[in-house]
Design an enzyme around this catalytic site. Structure first.
Site, mmCIF file in Angstrom:
data_model
loop_
_atom_site.group_PDB
_atom_site.id
_atom_site.type_symbol
_atom_site.label_atom_id
_atom_site.label_comp_id
_atom_site.label_asym_id
_atom_site.label_seq_id
_atom_site.Cartn_x
_atom_site.Cartn_y
_atom_site.Cartn_z
ATOM 1 N N GLY A 19 38.410 42.346 41.498
ATOM 2 C CA GLY A 19 36.931 42.681 41.800
ATOM 3 C C GLY A 19 35.772 41.827 41.029
ATOM 4 O O GLY A 19 34.651 41.813 41.241
ATOM 5 N N GLU A 66 35.057 39.154 42.435
ATOM 6 C CA GLU A 66 34.304 39.281 43.811
ATOM 7 C C GLU A 66 32.752 39.281 43.338
ATOM 8 O O GLU A 66 31.932 39.010 44.095
ATOM 9 C CB GLU A 66 34.789 40.461 44.480
ATOM 10 C CG GLU A 66 36.014 39.973 45.076
ATOM 11 C CD GLU A 66 36.615 41.295 46.223
ATOM 12 O OE1 GLU A 66 36.471 41.066 47.349
ATOM 13 O OE2 GLU A 66 36.822 42.379 45.842
ATOM 14 N N GLU A 99 45.083 40.862 44.105
ATOM 15 C CA GLU A 99 45.509 41.892 44.806
ATOM 16 C C GLU A 99 46.778 41.984 45.402
ATOM 17 O O GLU A 99 47.252 43.124 45.758
ATOM 18 C CB GLU A 99 44.180 42.057 45.805
ATOM 19 C CG GLU A 99 42.926 42.762 45.207
ATOM 20 C CD GLU A 99 42.007 41.604 44.584
ATOM 21 O OE1 GLU A 99 41.038 41.784 44.258
ATOM 22 O OE2 GLU A 99 42.645 40.388 44.250
#
Length: 273
Positions: free
Chosen positions: A117, A120, A140
């Protein structure tokens, strides 16, 4: 904010600095921290005197992604609920990775490694400054989960399908140099000590420009990502409220007058949309 997982300050005029403040947990994001970041950014979006935000991490890590221990402890057995949570999330991971409502620039000052994340988040920033010792990974698949909060389509857009597949399907770690030159989601690489000063210098350059024009320009970039052709993008942008604010506002008059009078413009806070 004392005793908080996020530090907030105004280090220079018109600039908000947000620092993830869980250094002992590598700035991993919990649901509570995500909500806290969201509250800060919602306030920032509605504060006319703040024109740009810089995001960094305390300690030697930018963001390790989701706090997996917290996630594991709170994981729901309702699979449909998990999917709906992702689909209905307005702003995505850490309230940043899919934040589309803000027209104010976001600068990432990547002081160290970014994983999952954390990457991201970076992919949804407008400008990215990274330390020479920063590394990046979307691991992930190694944990049985998916980079589902915007990382997949964003990386595919900037890097192309095959290069995005290298990061997403292999889950391998890349260097800052690879992130800039191969995958193309880093703007500037600098020494660890210069990451934040460089990001703040970019913020000063942005705030030396008309905030009305900057925010309308960012809106044009966002529209371009979602519209299929140039003409449609131009029309949508031209008819937007942010564009109307540019053409009808005081800052365009000030910018033109300053040019004619050969002086530095004195911008005012933009009107709320």
């Amino acid at each position: 904010m004392a005793d908080s997982s996020v530090s907030v300050s105004v280090p220079q005029q018109h600039t908000l600095l947000i620092a993830l403040n869980r250094p002992n947990q590598r700035n991993a994001i919990t649901p509570d921290l995500a909500r806290e970041i969201g509250h800060v950014l919602d306030w920032f979006d509605n504060e006319p005197s703040l024109w740009v935000v810089v995001l960094t991490g305390e300690g030697d890590t930018f963001c390790a992604g989701a706090d997996l221990k917290s996630w594991h402890a709170s994981q729901s057995s309702d699979v449909i609920s998990e999917q709906q949570d992702i689909a209905s999330s307005l702003h995505g991971f850490a309230s940043i990775s899919r934040r589309r409502t803000s027209l104010k620039p976001i600068i990432a000052a990547v002081n160290g490694p970014a994983y999952g994340g954390g990457v991201e988040i970076i992919l949804n920033c407008d400008l990215v400054v990274a330390s020479t010792d920063a590394v990046f990974a979307l691991p992930e698949v190694k944990r049985g989960v998916v980079a589902a909060q915007g990382g997949i389509p964003r990386l595919a857009r900037v890097a192309g399908h095959q290069l995005a597949s290298e990061m997403l399907l292999l889950g391998n770690t890349i260097t800052a140099l690879e992130a800039r030159d191969k995958y193309r989601f880093i703007n500037i690489i600098t020494s660890p000590a210069e990451v934040l000063p460089t990001a703040l210098a970019l913020a000063r350059t942005i705030t030396s420009n008309s905030p009305d024009a900057v925010q309308s320009t960012k809106e044009g970039l966002l529209i371009a990502q979602h519209v299929g052709n140039v003409d449609e993008a131009v029309v949508s942008h031209a008819l937007s409220a942010a564009s109307g604010r540019v053409w009808n506002g005081q800052n365009i008059k000030e910018g033109l007058a300053a040019f004619v009078e050969k002086r530095t413009p004195k911008w005012t806070n933009p009107a709320k949309l």
